[in-house]
Motif scaffolding. Structure first.
Motif, PDB file in Angstrom:
ATOM      1  N   ALA A 487       0.843  -1.189   0.000  1.00  0.00           N
ATOM      2  CA  ALA A 487       0.000   0.000   0.000  1.00  0.00           C
ATOM      3  C   ALA A 487       0.884   1.247   0.000  1.00  0.00           C
ATOM      4  CB  ALA A 487      -0.910  -0.004   1.222  1.00  0.00           C
ATOM      5  N   LEU A 488       0.528   2.252  -0.810  1.00  0.00           N
ATOM      6  CA  LEU A 488       1.360   3.445  -0.982  1.00  0.00           C
ATOM      7  C   LEU A 488       0.566   4.706  -0.709  1.00  0.00           C
ATOM      8  CD1 LEU A 488       3.159   2.479  -4.330  1.00  0.00           C
ATOM      9  CD2 LEU A 488       4.078   2.272  -2.016  1.00  0.00           C
ATOM     10  N   GLN A 489       1.280   5.719  -0.231  1.00  0.00           N
ATOM     11  CA  GLN A 489       0.740   7.067  -0.088  1.00  0.00           C
ATOM     12  C   GLN A 489       1.843   8.024  -0.510  1.00  0.00           C
ATOM     13  OE1 GLN A 489      -0.640   7.527   3.946  1.00  0.00           O
ATOM     14  NE2 GLN A 489      -2.484   6.301   3.603  1.00  0.00           N
ATOM     15  N   LEU A 490       1.971   8.249  -1.809  1.00  0.00           N
ATOM     16  CA  LEU A 490       3.056   9.034  -2.370  1.00  0.00           C
ATOM     17  C   LEU A 490       2.573  10.448  -2.686  1.00  0.00           C
ATOM     18  CD1 LEU A 490       4.519   6.372  -4.837  1.00  0.00           C
ATOM     19  CD2 LEU A 490       5.236   6.853  -2.494  1.00  0.00           C
ATOM     20  N   ASP A 491       3.297  11.435  -2.173  1.00  0.00           N
ATOM     21  CA  ASP A 491       2.914  12.824  -2.416  1.00  0.00           C
ATOM     22  C   ASP A 491       3.004  13.173  -3.890  1.00  0.00           C
ATOM     23  OD1 ASP A 491       2.491  13.147   0.284  1.00  0.00           O
ATOM     24  OD2 ASP A 491       4.520  13.931   0.674  1.00  0.00           O
ATOM     25  N   PHE A 492       4.040  12.647  -4.578  1.00  0.00           N
ATOM     26  CA  PHE A 492       4.223  13.004  -5.982  1.00  0.00           C
ATOM     27  C   PHE A 492       3.310  12.207  -6.918  1.00  0.00           C
ATOM     28  CE2 PHE A 492       7.106   9.522  -5.165  1.00  0.00           C
ATOM     29  CZ  PHE A 492       7.000   8.727  -6.295  1.00  0.00           C
ATOM     30  N   MET A 493       2.673  11.116  -6.418  1.00  0.00           N
ATOM     31  CA  MET A 493       1.731  10.341  -7.227  1.00  0.00           C
ATOM     32  C   MET A 493       0.622   9.815  -6.320  1.00  0.00           C
ATOM     33  SD  MET A 493       2.457   7.124  -9.812  1.00  0.00           S
ATOM     34  CE  MET A 493       3.715   8.007 -10.725  1.00  0.00           C
ATOM     35  N   ALA A 495      -2.384   9.171  -6.770  1.00  0.00           N
ATOM     36  CA  ALA A 495      -3.341   8.213  -7.341  1.00  0.00           C
ATOM     37  C   ALA A 495      -2.877   6.774  -7.187  1.00  0.00           C
ATOM     38  CB  ALA A 495      -3.572   8.517  -8.820  1.00  0.00           C
ATOM     39  N   LEU A 496      -1.560   6.561  -7.085  1.00  0.00           N
ATOM     40  CA  LEU A 496      -1.029   5.202  -6.988  1.00  0.00           C
ATOM     41  C   LEU A 496      -1.253   4.678  -5.569  1.00  0.00           C
ATOM     42  CD1 LEU A 496       0.512   2.908  -8.395  1.00  0.00           C
ATOM     43  CD2 LEU A 496       2.644   3.982  -7.612  1.00  0.00           C
ATOM     44  N   SER A 497      -2.242   3.807  -5.413  1.00  0.00           N
ATOM     45  CA  SER A 497      -2.613   3.327  -4.078  1.00  0.00           C
ATOM     46  C   SER A 497      -1.833   2.095  -3.656  1.00  0.00           C
ATOM     47  CB  SER A 497      -4.109   3.018  -4.035  1.00  0.00           C
ATOM     48  OG  SER A 497      -4.448   2.024  -4.992  1.00  0.00           O
ATOM     49  N   SER A 498      -1.397   1.281  -4.609  1.00  0.00           N
ATOM     50  CA  SER A 498      -0.635   0.084  -4.253  1.00  0.00           C
ATOM     51  C   SER A 498       0.045  -0.477  -5.482  1.00  0.00           C
ATOM     52  CB  SER A 498      -1.529  -0.979  -3.613  1.00  0.00           C
ATOM     53  OG  SER A 498      -2.485  -1.465  -4.544  1.00  0.00           O
ATOM     54  N   VAL A 499       1.092  -1.250  -5.228  1.00  0.00           N
ATOM     55  CA  VAL A 499       1.743  -2.014  -6.286  1.00  0.00           C
ATOM     56  C   VAL A 499       1.774  -3.475  -5.839  1.00  0.00           C
ATOM     57  CG1 VAL A 499       3.148  -0.130  -7.166  1.00  0.00           C
ATOM     58  CG2 VAL A 499       4.024  -1.552  -5.305  1.00  0.00           C
ATOM     59  N   GLN A 500       1.813  -4.353  -6.807  1.00  0.00           N
ATOM     60  CA  GLN A 500       1.798  -5.780  -6.511  1.00  0.00           C
ATOM     61  C   GLN A 500       2.685  -6.496  -7.506  1.00  0.00           C
ATOM     62  OE1 GLN A 500      -2.166  -7.336  -5.994  1.00  0.00           O
ATOM     63  NE2 GLN A 500      -1.525  -9.469  -6.154  1.00  0.00           N
ATOM     64  N   TYR A 596       5.018 -11.417 -12.635  1.00  0.00           N
ATOM     65  CA  TYR A 596       4.038 -10.393 -12.945  1.00  0.00           C
ATOM     66  C   TYR A 596       4.264  -9.166 -12.069  1.00  0.00           C
ATOM     67  CZ  TYR A 596       1.330 -10.984  -8.643  1.00  0.00           C
ATOM     68  OH  TYR A 596       0.928 -10.997  -7.329  1.00  0.00           O
ATOM     69  N   ALA A 597       3.754  -8.055 -12.552  1.00  0.00           N
ATOM     70  CA  ALA A 597       3.758  -6.805 -11.785  1.00  0.00           C
ATOM     71  C   ALA A 597       2.479  -6.049 -12.110  1.00  0.00           C
ATOM     72  CB  ALA A 597       4.980  -5.955 -12.131  1.00  0.00           C
ATOM     73  N   MET A 598       1.875  -5.444 -11.072  1.00  0.00           N
ATOM     74  CA  MET A 598       0.634  -4.706 -11.248  1.00  0.00           C
ATOM     75  C   MET A 598       0.698  -3.415 -10.444  1.00  0.00           C
ATOM     76  SD  MET A 598      -2.510  -7.452 -11.183  1.00  0.00           S
ATOM     77  CE  MET A 598      -2.535  -7.495  -9.391  1.00  0.00           C
ATOM     78  N   ALA A 599      -0.093  -2.446 -10.887  1.00  0.00           N
ATOM     79  CA  ALA A 599      -0.270  -1.205 -10.148  1.00  0.00           C
ATOM     80  C   ALA A 599      -1.756  -0.937 -10.001  1.00  0.00           C
ATOM     81  CB  ALA A 599       0.407  -0.043 -10.882  1.00  0.00           C
ATOM     82  N   ASN A 600      -2.166  -0.487  -8.807  1.00  0.00           N
ATOM     83  CA  ASN A 600      -3.551  -0.123  -8.528  1.00  0.00           C
ATOM     84  C   ASN A 600      -3.624   1.378  -8.286  1.00  0.00           C
ATOM     85  OD1 ASN A 600      -4.888  -2.889  -8.314  1.00  0.00           O
ATOM     86  ND2 ASN A 600      -3.208  -3.106  -6.868  1.00  0.00           N
ATOM     87  N   LEU A 601      -4.530   2.037  -8.985  1.00  0.00           N
ATOM     88  CA  LEU A 601      -4.680   3.481  -8.879  1.00  0.00           C
ATOM     89  C   LEU A 601      -6.105   3.831  -8.485  1.00  0.00           C
ATOM     90  CD1 LEU A 601      -2.676   2.829 -11.543  1.00  0.00           C
ATOM     91  CD2 LEU A 601      -2.446   5.310 -11.417  1.00  0.00           C
ATOM     92  N   ASP A 602      -6.238   4.829  -7.638  1.00  0.00           N
ATOM     93  CA  ASP A 602      -7.539   5.373  -7.230  1.00  0.00           C
ATOM     94  C   ASP A 602      -7.495   6.885  -7.427  1.00  0.00           C
ATOM     95  OD1 ASP A 602      -8.889   2.946  -6.069  1.00  0.00           O
ATOM     96  OD2 ASP A 602      -7.111   2.995  -4.798  1.00  0.00           O
ATOM     97  N   PHE A 603      -8.410   7.400  -8.242  1.00  0.00           N
ATOM     98  CA  PHE A 603      -8.414   8.829  -8.523  1.00  0.00           C
ATOM     99  C   PHE A 603      -9.810   9.236  -9.006  1.00  0.00           C
ATOM    100  CE2 PHE A 603      -7.010   6.453 -12.193  1.00  0.00           C
ATOM    101  CZ  PHE A 603      -7.737   6.985 -13.255  1.00  0.00           C
ATOM    102  N   ASP A 604     -10.016  10.520  -9.170  1.00  0.00           N
ATOM    103  CA  ASP A 604     -11.273  11.056  -9.669  1.00  0.00           C
ATOM    104  C   ASP A 604     -11.088  11.503 -11.110  1.00  0.00           C
ATOM    105  OD1 ASP A 604     -12.471  10.586  -7.284  1.00  0.00           O
ATOM    106  OD2 ASP A 604     -12.390  12.663  -6.567  1.00  0.00           O
TER     107      ASP A 604
END
Length: 931
Positions: A487-493, A495-500, A596-604
């Motif tokens: 789980a991520l909380q990056l100031d510069f991104m 929207a990126l909520s997690s990587v897997q 495999y590699a995945m990214a999960n993004l949450d944004f409006d």
């Protein structure tokens, strides 16, 4: 690369492969333990995740709500069922338990669901896993034989229709992910016991079924066991086996048979064949190859058990050992009275009627009513004894720590399968007349004075052979998987909520041995019974007395035959056993490594919440196939290499995936997905071997160089979630499928010696060589899927307790032209439309459901790679009624196929039926206690 390898070398190589698999599995486990503390040190936040508890008890409407909750929370397109949904519906196995899910239909075999289709695509396009481990069934293909699994052992099933990069295999049709129960799925001690008796309308037998589940937790530990055992006796009556046969069978024969066939064609049908070796011409002149009347008695004994031991000190850690064992034993007796018009002695005598208009667009003329000079009439007493033992073990790690979600899995799935086949064959050669009827075919006495009544002439039938076959299959798979999610909380991104990311290794191996032998006398090497013993010399019974259940349902017909019990005790002499044939041995080893590699993004987006999952999976696969290759000896006879020959194959793929949801309104989701996925070729097709079909004048080779079938696919849809578990949903999907595996003519072996069953020379023929290949080009499948799940009290309070659960799938596909006659043909197994409709009512004490399942016609097989044979459209009505005697005890009455629908099929058009089959209705009474 090819090499010659001896048996001992094969054994050593297999042991080395297994050893390497075990080492990598152990290494994966060690990495999971070693990496977790290091990852925890690099994280500075802690995330606790709530664990969803899915109860296996409760009302049907509540189970629908739970399934809808799972659908809503999933990032991709999916549908689910939970255990209550399964338990409250009539079903005979796991396949039938899943058939009411949106887009899911089943393939039926003699009244029993055996395989599932997702979105009407062929069953081999579906990937199946149990507890995240791909399941072995011994079939040799990628499809799973669901009839071996008891439905009572499952907890939930999710059909994932749009893959993510983390999935082991995407499945071109979809992935069926089955979960068995675990102790911490319940918030209290649980004991469930059920018993049932079911009656089949044709066999008139009552079949028992019993199951229980017991679960409890003890502080940080939990334990669960479940067990299910069921018997089933089912009778099927079938006028079937009626297929097209090209006229080349007679016109290419040596001697006067060919001349007479040509003369009769010209005299009675006005058909002149200028070149009798021109297959394009002779393949378009059709006669009826065989007419069969058959009774099947299918006795099953099935059991399944699960055990789960779980250590769970909190919501952030669990270690679970799951085990599943089972057995599926089937004895099927078949009693067959058949007329084989295309015998090696026969030819045309008189053409009474023919059809040159129905299939005129393909240039096909069908001889619909013909008298033949020497039809091979057969009485066949067949017995198939199948035994399947399956087992699965897995150890799963789930750990959430400092923002990391770590999941590990090591496991084994295996199946051991054997089939003991026997066929007592009596034959009478005589003139007869065969023709199509409205529902199948029939053979009657012809005008020739030598003709016989095939059903009532036991003295005319001579013993030919008591044929035996023995097959043993071992299908094993080892797997290890390690997943990390941060789980991520990056100031510069933001929207990126997690990587897997993760890795998975699998090692799959299938070994098959096969042998055949013929008994023709009372001792080894003795053929004294051949042409000396008649059918009348054996103990005969009316076939409807041998098989319980009364009159033959397909026709007003009865005949006398030898029972399989008598045949086994009489014709198998002391010390007889069926030897394995080295030429039929093969083994295929397959190893696959996936990253495999995945990214999960949450944004409006435009003020609308968006969730997006994007990933890529890289797969490296290697195949090693062994088999004895057929060679021609110096004397011209056929033989095999002295030692197995091996051949390697490999392929590497990179498969992207994208899944997205947009909440366009409260409780209204727009969902979209795009991916590239694959289905690996069946191991039987990869096997490096050659088999022969003497009746079809064909050799079939394996092909270790086969590549997977690929699909590029996307989907878009809207889902409206209503109150109390209601949902309205619609989606449109598109698939571009390429590399479909087909049997293709790759060569010809000339002047092959062919002998009759009694050892006499039939003749010398050119045998076609067919091989599975990846077909050139691609075809597109598009479809629309609609779902309506509505508690009807939302329409009016008086409808409280009533509800509808319905779904519809419609397909459109580009024709593939897989027929050698260029007859436009859809892919085998693909139906244009399917739908399920369930109307239910329930209150505190009483519940009732009526369900109708429909599957449109589809191509079952392309006969001789020429003529598409269709399974006709089929609809079945099932009912379930339940009454709660107390808060813990429920009585249920269920019915399967209550309208007693027949299963039918045809070649190209219903005017040429191939099957008219009855398996009856099934009524069961059961009781379930839940404490």
């Amino acid at each position: 690369m090819q090499s010659s390898i001896k048996h001992n070398d094969i054994s050593k190589l297999h042991q080395t492969t297994i050893s390497r698999a075990v080492q990598q599995i152990l290494l994966g486990s060690a990495l999971a333990v070693a990496a977790a503390p290091l990852l925890a040190q690099t994280a500075d936040n802690t995330t606790e995740q709530a664990v969803e508890v899915i109860s296996v008890t409760g009302s049907y409407s509540r189970s629908l709500e739970q399934a809808v909750d799972l659908k809503k929370s999933n990032i991709g397109f999916s549908d689910s069922v939970v255990a209550t949904d399964v338990a409250d519906f009539p079903e005979q196995n796991l396949a039938e338990a899943l058939q009411r899910m949106p887009g899911v239909t089943i393939e039926r075999n003699k009244g029993l669901g055996s395989k599932i289709n997702v979105r009407s695509l062929p069953s081999e396009f579906t990937h199946v896993s149990i507890n995240n481990l791909a399941t072995a069934s011994g079939s040799g293909g990628r499809d799973v034989e669901f009839d071996i699994f008891a439905s009572e052992i499952i907890q939930s099933v999710t059909v994932q229709k749009s893959p993510t990069a983390a999935d082991e295999e995407g499945g071109i049709a979809g992935s069926v992910m089955i979960s068995t129960a675990r102790p911490f799925d319940y918030n209290e001690r649980k004991l469930i016991v059920s018993a049932e008796g079911a009656h089949n309308s044709i066999s008139e037998e009552i079949d028992p079924k019993f199951s229980f589940l017991a679960s409890d937790t003890f502080g940080d530990w939990g334990a669960l066991v479940s067990f299910s055992k069921a018997g089933r006796t089912n009778r099927t009556d079938s006028n079937s086996g009626i297929n097209f046969r090209p006229m080349g069978r007679f016109l290419e024969a040596t001697g006067p048979r060919s001349d007479q066939a040509a003369a009769v064609l010209e005299r009675d049908a006005g058909v002149v064949v200028s070149d009798r070796s021109d297959k394009d011409a002779t393949n378009r002149i059709i006669f009826q190859d065989k007419v069969g009347d058959r009774l099947y008695l299918n006795d099953q004994d099935k059991w399944g058990a699960t055990a789960s031991l779980q250590y769970k000190p909190g919501n952030d850690f669990s270690l679970t050992f799951d085990a599943m064992k089972g057995g599926y034993d089937v004895t099927e007796d078949e009693y067959d009275a058949a007329a084989y018009t295309a015998s090696s002695r026969s030819t045309l005598e008189t053409i009474h009627d023919y059809d040159d208009t129905t299939l005129a667009q393909y240039g096909i003329i069908v001889l619909t009513d013909v008298s033949y000079t020497a039809t091979q009439h057969e009485f066949l007493s067949k017995q198939r004894i199948n035994n399947t033992d399956y087992s699965q073990y897995s150890l799963a790690l789930d750990w959430q720590t400092h923002g990391w979600d770590i999941n590990g899995l090591v496991g084994f799935s295996g199946a051991e399968k054997s089939q003991d086949y026997a066929n007592l064959k009596h034959v009478a050669y005589a003139p007869s007349r065969s023709r199509w009827t409205a529902n199948g075919g029939e053979t009657v006495v012809s005008a020739n004075p030598a003709s016989i009544d095939m059903y009532n002439s036991p003295d005319s039938y001579l013993f030919e052979a008591y044929e035996t076959e023995l097959e043993q299959v071992s299908d094993d798979k080892y797997a290890a998987q390690l997943d990390f999610k941060k789980a991520l909380q990056l100031d510069f991104m933001p929207a990126l909520s997690s990587v897997q990311f993760g890795v998975r290794y699998t090692d799959k191996s299938k070994k098959r041995q096969f042998g055949a032998a013929k008994i023709q006398g009372p001792a080894a090497g003795d053929a004294s019974w051949v042409n000396n013993r008649t059918l009348a010399d054996s103990e005969l019974q009316w076939v409807t007395d041998i098989v319980p259940g009364g009159a033959y349902k397909a026709k007003d017909l009865n005949w006398m035959q030898v029972s399989n019990d008598y045949a086994r005790s009489t014709f198998r002499y002391a010390g007889f056993s069926t030897p394995f044939n080295e030429g039929d041995y093969y083994r295929v080893d397959e190893e696959a490594l996936s990253l495999y590699a995945m990214a999960n993004l949450d944004f409006d987006l435009a003020g609308k919440p968006v969730t997006l999952n994007a990933g890529v999976r890289a797969v490296d696969t290697s195949v090693l196939s062994f088999g004895y290759h057929q060679v021609q000896n110096e004397d011209g006879s056929n033989g095999y290499t002295d030692t197995p020959i091996s051949k390697e194959g490999s392929y590497t793929d990179v498969l992207p995936s994208l899944n997205m949801t947009v909440e366009i309104l409260d409780d209204v989701l727009f969902r979209a997905a795009a991916s590239e996925t694959l289905m690996r070729p069946a191991l039987t097709n990869i096997a490096y071997k050659r088999s022969v079909s003497w009746n079809e004048f064909r050799f079939t080779d394996g092909n270790p160089d086969l590549q997977p079938t690929y699909a590029k696919q996307w989907e878009a849809g809207v889902e409206w979630y209503l109150q109390n578990g209601g949902i309205l949903a619609a989606s449109y999907f598109w698939k571009d499928i390429e590399g479909v595996v087909r049997q293709e003519l790759t060569g010809v072996v000339e002047n092959v010696e062919k002998r009759n069953a009694n050892g006499t020379l039939d003749g010398y023929y050119d045998f076609d060589v067919y091989q599975p290949v990846n077909a050139d080009g691609s075809y597109k499948v598009t479809g629309l899927e609609l779902i309506a799940q509505l508690p009807l009290n939302m329409l009016h309070p008086l409808l409280d307790g009533f509800g509808v659960n319905a779904n519809y799938t419609m397909l459109d596909n580009s024709l593939t032209g897989s027929s050698g006659l260029d007859i436009p043909t859809p892919p085998e197994g693909l139906a244009d439309s399917t739908y399920n409709f369930t109307l239910y009512y329930e209150n505190d004490r009483f519940d009732a459901r009526i369900s109708y399942n429909y599957k449109d016609k589809y191509v079952e097989v392309i006969e001789r790679n020429l003529y598409p044979v269709y399974r006709d459209a089929y609809g079945q009505t099932d009912i379930a009624i339940g009454y709660n005697l107390t808060d813990n005890i429920k009585l249920s009455l269920k019915g399967i196929n209550i309208t007693d629908e027949a299963t039918t099929g045809y070649t190209l058009t219903p005017q040429f039926p191939v099957m008219n089959e009855f398996s009856g209705r099934r009524i069961s009474l059961g009781i379930r206690a839940d404490f």
